[in-house]
Design a protein around this motif. Structure first.
Motif, PDB file in Angstrom:
ATOM      1  N   GLY A  38     -18.739   1.097  25.999  1.00 28.61           N
ATOM      2  CA  GLY A  38     -18.504  -0.271  26.463  1.00 28.61           C
ATOM      3  C   GLY A  38     -19.227  -1.295  25.610  1.00 28.61           C
ATOM      4  O   GLY A  38     -18.707  -2.373  25.325  1.00 28.61           O
ATOM      5  N   GLY A  39     -20.433  -0.956  25.187  1.00 25.90           N
ATOM      6  CA  GLY A  39     -21.170  -1.846  24.288  1.00 25.90           C
ATOM      7  C   GLY A  39     -20.405  -2.074  22.996  1.00 25.90           C
ATOM      8  O   GLY A  39     -20.306  -3.200  22.497  1.00 25.90           O
ATOM      9  N   PHE A  40     -19.834  -0.984  22.454  1.00 28.40           N
ATOM     10  CA  PHE A  40     -19.057  -1.116  21.216  1.00 28.40           C
ATOM     11  C   PHE A  40     -17.781  -1.919  21.429  1.00 28.40           C
ATOM     12  O   PHE A  40     -17.382  -2.701  20.572  1.00 28.40           O
ATOM     13  CB  PHE A  40     -18.737   0.264  20.633  1.00 28.40           C
ATOM     14  CG  PHE A  40     -19.872   0.881  19.875  1.00 28.40           C
ATOM     15  CD1 PHE A  40     -20.332   0.326  18.695  1.00 28.40           C
ATOM     16  CD2 PHE A  40     -20.484   2.029  20.349  1.00 28.40           C
ATOM     17  CE1 PHE A  40     -21.384   0.881  17.989  1.00 28.40           C
ATOM     18  CE2 PHE A  40     -21.536   2.606  19.654  1.00 28.40           C
ATOM     19  CZ  PHE A  40     -21.990   2.035  18.479  1.00 28.40           C
ATOM     20  N   VAL A  41     -17.125  -1.733  22.589  1.00 24.46           N
ATOM     21  CA  VAL A  41     -15.887  -2.475  22.862  1.00 24.46           C
ATOM     22  C   VAL A  41     -16.150  -3.973  22.859  1.00 24.46           C
ATOM     23  O   VAL A  41     -15.440  -4.745  22.204  1.00 24.46           O
ATOM     24  CB  VAL A  41     -15.277  -2.048  24.219  1.00 24.46           C
ATOM     25  CG1 VAL A  41     -14.193  -3.014  24.661  1.00 24.46           C
ATOM     26  CG2 VAL A  41     -14.730  -0.639  24.137  1.00 24.46           C
ATOM     27  N   TRP A  42     -17.177  -4.405  23.577  1.00 22.59           N
ATOM     28  CA  TRP A  42     -17.421  -5.847  23.691  1.00 22.59           C
ATOM     29  C   TRP A  42     -18.081  -6.413  22.443  1.00 22.59           C
ATOM     30  O   TRP A  42     -17.909  -7.589  22.127  1.00 22.59           O
ATOM     31  CB  TRP A  42     -18.148  -6.166  24.999  1.00 22.59           C
ATOM     32  CG  TRP A  42     -17.248  -5.711  26.094  1.00 22.59           C
ATOM     33  CD1 TRP A  42     -17.407  -4.648  26.924  1.00 22.59           C
ATOM     34  CD2 TRP A  42     -15.947  -6.250  26.390  1.00 22.59           C
ATOM     35  NE1 TRP A  42     -16.300  -4.495  27.729  1.00 22.59           N
ATOM     36  CE2 TRP A  42     -15.388  -5.464  27.422  1.00 22.59           C
ATOM     37  CE3 TRP A  42     -15.199  -7.306  25.893  1.00 22.59           C
ATOM     38  CZ2 TRP A  42     -14.128  -5.718  27.956  1.00 22.59           C
ATOM     39  CZ3 TRP A  42     -13.949  -7.559  26.422  1.00 22.59           C
ATOM     40  CH2 TRP A  42     -13.423  -6.758  27.442  1.00 22.59           C
ATOM     41  N   ARG A  58     -15.097  -1.725  12.810  1.00 24.81           N
ATOM     42  CA  ARG A  58     -16.133  -0.679  12.880  1.00 24.81           C
ATOM     43  C   ARG A  58     -16.554  -0.421  14.323  1.00 24.81           C
ATOM     44  O   ARG A  58     -16.685   0.729  14.752  1.00 24.81           O
ATOM     45  CB  ARG A  58     -17.362  -1.075  12.052  1.00 24.81           C
ATOM     46  CG  ARG A  58     -17.204  -0.878  10.567  1.00 24.81           C
ATOM     47  CD  ARG A  58     -18.530  -1.037   9.828  1.00 24.81           C
ATOM     48  NE  ARG A  58     -19.239  -2.271  10.136  1.00 24.81           N
ATOM     49  CZ  ARG A  58     -19.027  -3.445   9.541  1.00 24.81           C
ATOM     50  NH1 ARG A  58     -18.117  -3.537   8.587  1.00 24.81           N
ATOM     51  NH2 ARG A  58     -19.712  -4.510   9.873  1.00 24.81           N
ATOM     52  N   ALA A  59     -16.746  -1.489  15.086  1.00 21.65           N
ATOM     53  CA  ALA A  59     -17.175  -1.332  16.481  1.00 21.65           C
ATOM     54  C   ALA A  59     -16.083  -0.643  17.308  1.00 21.65           C
ATOM     55  O   ALA A  59     -16.381   0.228  18.133  1.00 21.65           O
ATOM     56  CB  ALA A  59     -17.546  -2.688  17.080  1.00 21.65           C
ATOM     57  N   PHE A  60     -14.823  -1.009  17.082  1.00 22.11           N
ATOM     58  CA  PHE A  60     -13.727  -0.336  17.792  1.00 22.11           C
ATOM     59  C   PHE A  60     -13.661   1.137  17.422  1.00 22.11           C
ATOM     60  O   PHE A  60     -13.437   1.986  18.295  1.00 22.11           O
ATOM     61  CB  PHE A  60     -12.379  -1.006  17.513  1.00 22.11           C
ATOM     62  CG  PHE A  60     -12.002  -2.062  18.498  1.00 22.11           C
ATOM     63  CD1 PHE A  60     -11.922  -1.789  19.857  1.00 22.11           C
ATOM     64  CD2 PHE A  60     -11.725  -3.350  18.074  1.00 22.11           C
ATOM     65  CE1 PHE A  60     -11.570  -2.773  20.774  1.00 22.11           C
ATOM     66  CE2 PHE A  60     -11.367  -4.333  18.985  1.00 22.11           C
ATOM     67  CZ  PHE A  60     -11.293  -4.044  20.329  1.00 22.11           C
ATOM     68  N   LEU A  76      -7.205  -2.511  24.173  1.00 23.48           N
ATOM     69  CA  LEU A  76      -7.947  -3.590  23.519  1.00 23.48           C
ATOM     70  C   LEU A  76      -7.867  -3.454  21.999  1.00 23.48           C
ATOM     71  O   LEU A  76      -7.728  -4.445  21.278  1.00 23.48           O
ATOM     72  CB  LEU A  76      -9.404  -3.596  23.994  1.00 23.48           C
ATOM     73  CG  LEU A  76      -9.611  -4.085  25.429  1.00 23.48           C
ATOM     74  CD1 LEU A  76     -10.990  -3.689  25.941  1.00 23.48           C
ATOM     75  CD2 LEU A  76      -9.408  -5.591  25.509  1.00 23.48           C
ATOM     76  N   TYR A  77      -7.936  -2.215  21.527  1.00 23.24           N
ATOM     77  CA  TYR A  77      -7.824  -1.983  20.087  1.00 23.24           C
ATOM     78  C   TYR A  77      -6.418  -2.339  19.599  1.00 23.24           C
ATOM     79  O   TYR A  77      -6.255  -2.972  18.545  1.00 23.24           O
ATOM     80  CB  TYR A  77      -8.181  -0.537  19.747  1.00 23.24           C
ATOM     81  CG  TYR A  77      -8.173  -0.244  18.277  1.00 23.24           C
ATOM     82  CD1 TYR A  77      -9.005  -0.926  17.410  1.00 23.24           C
ATOM     83  CD2 TYR A  77      -7.323   0.728  17.748  1.00 23.24           C
ATOM     84  CE1 TYR A  77      -9.003  -0.656  16.047  1.00 23.24           C
ATOM     85  CE2 TYR A  77      -7.320   1.010  16.391  1.00 23.24           C
ATOM     86  CZ  TYR A  77      -8.158   0.312  15.544  1.00 23.24           C
ATOM     87  OH  TYR A  77      -8.157   0.579  14.198  1.00 23.24           O
ATOM     88  N   PHE A 108      -1.555  -7.195  30.865  1.00 24.24           N
ATOM     89  CA  PHE A 108      -2.101  -8.499  30.475  1.00 24.24           C
ATOM     90  C   PHE A 108      -2.217  -8.604  28.951  1.00 24.24           C
ATOM     91  O   PHE A 108      -1.777  -9.587  28.345  1.00 24.24           O
ATOM     92  CB  PHE A 108      -3.473  -8.704  31.137  1.00 24.24           C
ATOM     93  CG  PHE A 108      -4.260  -9.836  30.526  1.00 24.24           C
ATOM     94  CD1 PHE A 108      -3.907 -11.150  30.758  1.00 24.24           C
ATOM     95  CD2 PHE A 108      -5.364  -9.577  29.720  1.00 24.24           C
ATOM     96  CE1 PHE A 108      -4.627 -12.197  30.192  1.00 24.24           C
ATOM     97  CE2 PHE A 108      -6.085 -10.608  29.151  1.00 24.24           C
ATOM     98  CZ  PHE A 108      -5.712 -11.919  29.387  1.00 24.24           C
ATOM     99  N   LEU A 109      -2.802  -7.593  28.321  1.00 25.48           N
ATOM    100  CA  LEU A 109      -2.986  -7.636  26.866  1.00 25.48           C
ATOM    101  C   LEU A 109      -1.648  -7.679  26.135  1.00 25.48           C
ATOM    102  O   LEU A 109      -1.482  -8.407  25.150  1.00 25.48           O
ATOM    103  CB  LEU A 109      -3.796  -6.427  26.406  1.00 25.48           C
ATOM    104  CG  LEU A 109      -5.264  -6.412  26.840  1.00 25.48           C
ATOM    105  CD1 LEU A 109      -5.894  -5.066  26.524  1.00 25.48           C
ATOM    106  CD2 LEU A 109      -6.032  -7.547  26.194  1.00 25.48           C
TER     107      LEU A 109
END
Length: 186
Positions: A38-42, A58-60, A76-77, A108-109
Motif C-alpha cells: 500500500g505504501g508503494f501504491v500511494w 518503479r513504485a508500481f 491503479l497501475y 471508477f478508474l
C-alpha cells in the motif's frame, strides 16, 4: 500496524490532492515496513501526480511484486499506464472487470480513463456502475457530475449533485462543482 496506518493516510492525502504529503506519508509507511505494498501504491500515485513518471513506474512495480494478485493495485497501475499513453490499459480493465465485476474502484478508474480520453458516454456508464455498487462512493459521483457537465447535461448533473451533497456537503470537490453550477459554468 503503523505501516498500514501511514499507507491509509497517504491514500487520504492523495485523494485530497495533497500530493507532497501523500508522498511523504507513503515513504513513512515504507520506513516502518519496506514490504508494505500500500505504501508503494500511494507513493506511485503521488509521484505520478507530481509528474515523476519514472518514480511512479518503479513504485508500481514494487507494489505489484509484493502483491501480484491485488486487482485494485492492477487497476491503479492500468489507470497510470493509460494516462501515460499505453493502449493496453483498456484491455487490462476489461480483463480485471471480467474477473471482478462488482469492484467499484475498477469501474471508477475505468470511468476516469474514458473521461480523460473523451469517451464521455462510456465514462458515465462506468461511474453509474461504480455508484450502483457502492452508493456512497463520492469520487465516482463527482466524476459523474463532471462528465454530465462536459456533456452539457445540466439536469443530470444537478440530480447527481443533489446525491453528492447528501453524501458529503462539505467535500471541497462537491462544493466547487456546486459553485460552478450556480455560476452557470457548465
Amino acid at each position: 500496524n503503523q505501516a498500514e496506518a501511514y499507507a491509509l493516510l497517504a491514500e487520504s492525502f492523495y485523494w485530497q490532492g495533497q500530493l507532497a504529503l501523500a508522498e511523504e506519508t507513503a515513504q513513512a509507511a515504507l520506513r516502518f515496513n519496506s514490504r508494505n505494498h500500500g505504501g508503494f501504491v500511494w507513493l506511485a500515485q503521488a509521484r505520478f501526480g507530481r509528474q515523476d513518471v519514472e518514480g511512479a513506474e518503479r513504485a508500481f512495480q514494487n507494489a505489484l511484486t509484493l502483491n501480484p494478485y491485488d486487482r485494485n493495485v492492477k487497476g491503479l497501475y492500468a489507470f497510470f499506464k493509460g494516462k501515460t499513453g499505453d493502449l493496453s490499459a483498456t484491455e487490462t480493465f476489461v480483463g480485471l472487470l471480467s474477473k471482478d465485476p462488482v469492484n467499484a474502484l475498477l469501474w471508477f478508474l475505468r470511468g476516469e480513463l474514458h473521461r480523460e480520453k473523451g469517451h464521455l458516454s462510456d465514462a458515465v456508464q462506468c461511474y453509474l456502475t461504480a455508484t450502483s455498487l457502492k452508493p456512497f462512493y463520492l469520487k465516482a459521483h463527482v466524476g459523474l457530475i463532471e462528465t454530465y457537465l462536459d456533456q452539457h447535461l445540466t439536469a443530470n448533473a444537478e440530480a447527481a449533485l443533489a446525491t453528492a451533497l447528501q453524501i458529503n456537503s462539505t467535500d471541497k470537490n462537491v462544493i466547487a462543482l456546486r459553485n460552478r453550477m450556480k455560476k452557470g459554468n457548465t
